[in-house]
Design an enzyme around this catalytic site. Structure first.
Site, PDB file in Angstrom:
ATOM      1  N   SER A 317      40.729  41.809  25.158  1.00  0.00           N
ATOM      2  CA  SER A 317      41.977  42.026  25.870  1.00  0.00           C
ATOM      3  C   SER A 317      42.749  43.258  25.435  1.00  0.00           C
ATOM      4  CB  SER A 317      42.877  40.797  25.716  1.00  0.00           C
ATOM      5  OG  SER A 317      43.151  40.543  24.351  1.00  0.00           O
ATOM      6  N   HIS A 345      39.507  35.976  29.388  1.00  0.00           N
ATOM      7  CA  HIS A 345      39.832  37.037  30.342  1.00  0.00           C
ATOM      8  C   HIS A 345      38.723  37.288  31.360  1.00  0.00           C
ATOM      9  CE1 HIS A 345      43.603  38.723  28.658  1.00  0.00           C
ATOM     10  NE2 HIS A 345      43.152  38.177  27.537  1.00  0.00           N
ATOM     11  N   LYS A 377      44.878  32.550  33.212  1.00  0.00           N
ATOM     12  CA  LYS A 377      44.803  33.890  33.780  1.00  0.00           C
ATOM     13  C   LYS A 377      44.333  33.860  35.229  1.00  0.00           C
ATOM     14  CE  LYS A 377      44.238  35.482  29.100  1.00  0.00           C
ATOM     15  NZ  LYS A 377      44.485  34.150  28.494  1.00  0.00           N
TER      16      LYS A 377
END
Length: 560
Positions: A317, A345, A377
């Protein structure tokens, strides 16, 4: 592989989030062929590693210019000198602002922070503190509303003015697929579940907090990942930090990427296992540690390790890089180790159908022993999951602290996750999920290419929706964040200690909710601020990750 810059928006039916219902043109992008990109010399094909890669893997990092590195160190040096000067002035009550001065009643107690942490907070962090913790008062979609605030004591405290900054372009939220919305099917599903089940469960899964919705979610996650079973948790961070200690302990070895998330680091430390760090995405470094582990065994006793667990992330990230999963799996099989993959992610954001880095490389999910991910996310919710063999999940249900002691996921959140996941899988009867996955990929390549053309140094993989833009100098961290907000663009800026001291950066997160007009507006402002702050450092000398220097130094955090 790379989309062209495109032109005006196509005249086809467009959904609310900017996804076009059908066709290969979305948000004004026109797909270009891989052959054309290769002819332009833009793709670095990985032909090594015995043909492990079924697709081009273009990941490069441009070296920091020497002058920029020197000036960055000088900048921190100047700030440090001024910090000591200000501490001297505070001591003699010459400086007007006394917020950084220790109160009389605290002087007999041990300080809360170490000396350098305290010094850094007082004299460096406080100068740019206004760039963080900005309160928003809207859905974290493509645009957000931000509450305006002011500080009259050098950022030690803030007062709200009562004004709302409307329609700020949101380039910081992890809303990769645009499901963080207050309208549409996800909102309707969450509202329906809220009406039926309420907000809280008020119990753990093992007691009386196991709802039918939790069971439905876990079955859906297992099908989505292509594994035997899965388990959901109420917090993504705790999914890592509480499950790793349940899997390994004393006498085990953890091999961890040096840029792993804090939750993985904490979980590894809590486990009591020996931890050794390998260079980021460097397979030579990982293989050397694996060889040494097999040859030498445990320190002093030389007994074989009980388990060897490799910890990696799908998308890192802060770097925007993608794990070299085919090589990691090859090494894992060769040396009989276990693999723990954090897809926080990458799940939803990579792969033709959003199934993460495993699908992105065309690999078999069974080759990954522990598949971890979060719902925070791509799914626009909260919580995390672990997927794998049924034996693994059954073991974690009784041995994981976050399963035994933590309260169950809130029912409306479960409703949001189920609806968004079914949308991605196409089980809602529409193609919206697939289109949003494709839209995110096109937005990512377009945004990255445009920034590189402008002359910025950009880190990471061309397919990663996490886009770090290098700022380097400490004074430019705050300046970039403030100037972008003046132009109605909200960005995330990151500096030491979250990054190496000379690698401060702005981190953009792309979303399928971003239209071409929004991205072009943001790019125009970034270009303008880049010229104003002289941030265009690129000399177009990229260093492919495979060719980065390998330092044989390894680190060991704990020993038996």
């Amino acid at each position: 592989m790379r989309p062209g810059p495109g032109g005006c928006c196509c005249r086809r039916p467009v959904r609310a989030n900017g996804c076009v219902a059908n066709g290969d043109v979305r948000n004004g992008y026109v797909k270009s062929s891989a052959a054309a990109a290769a002819a332009a010399g833009q793709i670095h094909h990985v032909t090594q590693n015995g043909g492990l890669y079924k697709r081009p893997f273009n990941e490069a990092f441009e070296e920091t210019p020497m002058l920029v590195a020197v000036l960055t160190y000088v900048g921190y040096g100047v700030l440090t000198l001024f910090g000591y000067l200000r501490d001297f002035l505070r001591h003699w009550r010459i400086e007007k602002c006394h917020h950084a001065t220790e109160r009389e009643e605290q002087k007999d107690f041990v300080s809360l922070y170490q000396d350098f942490e305290n010094f850094y907070t007082r004299n460096l962090y406080m100068r740019i503190r206004d760039n963080w913790n900005r309160p928003i008062c809207s859905v974290p979609g493509a645009r957000v509303d931000i509450m305006e605030r002011q500080s009259h004591d050098y950022n030690w405290s803030f007062k709200y003015t009562g004004n709302i900054i409307k329609g700020v372009i949101n380039m910081g939220s992890y809303n990769y697929l645009g499901f963080a919305r207050n309208t549409g099917s996800c909102q309707e599903a969450a509202a329906k579940v809220l009406e039926e089940y309420g907000v809280g469960v008020c119990s753990t899964r093992q007691e009386i907090g196991n709802l039918d919705k939790h069971e439905e979610l876990e079955e859906l996650v297992a099908r989505f990942l292509g594994v035997e079973a899965a388990m959901a948790y109420g917090m993504g961070f705790a999914t890592n930090s509480m499950n790793i200690p349940a899997l390994v302990g004393k006498g085990c070895l953890i091999l961890s990427d040096e840029l792993n998330h804090a939750s993985l680091v904490l979980g590894a430390r809590l486990s009591g296992a020996t931890i050794r760090i390998f260079k980021h995405n460097n397979m030579q470094s990982l293989e050397k540690l694996l060889k040494d582990a097999i040859v030498y065994g445990q320190p002093r006793t030389r007994r074989p390790w009980k388990k060897i667990l490799i910890l990696v992330e799908g998308i890192y990230s802060m770097e925007g890089s993608i794990v070299r999963l085919p090589e990691v799996i090859a090494l894992k099989k060769k040396y009989k180790a276990y693999l723990y993959l954090d897809e926080a992610h990458s799940i939803g954001a990579l792969g033709p159908t959003g199934r993460g880095v495993v699908e992105y490389f065309g690999l078999d999910p069974e080759d990954v022993d522990v598949m971890m991910g979060t719902f925070t996310k791509s799914f626009g919710a909260s919580g995390g999951y672990i997927g794998g063999k049924k034996e693994l999940i059954d073991y974690l249900r009784t041995h994981s602290h976050s399963a035994v002691y933590a309260t169950s996921l809130s029912p409306p959140i479960v409703g949001q996750i189920i609806t968004s996941m079914k949308c991605i899988m196409g089980q809602d009867g529409t193609s919206l999920g697939k289109e949003c996955v494709q839209q995110l990929a096109e937005n990512t390549r377009y945004f990255r290419r445009r920034l590189k053309e402008m002359g910025f140094i950009i880190y990471g993989n061309e397919d990663s929706p996490v886009v770090p833009l290098m700022l380097y100098m400490p004074a430019k961290i705050g300046a970039f964040g403030r100037e972008m907000l003046k132009r109605n663009v909200g960005v995330v800026v990151v500096g030491f200690p979250a990054t190496p001291i000379i690698e401060s950066r702005a981190r953009f997160c792309l979303s399928a909710a971003h239209t071409k007009e929004i991205l072009d507006t943001a790019l125009k402002e970034i270009d303008e601020v880049g010229d104003l702050l002289q941030l265009k450092y690129s000399r177009h000398r990229l260093v492919p990750l495979l060719d980065r220097p390998f330092d044989e130094t390894t680190y060991e955090e704990t020993e038996d």
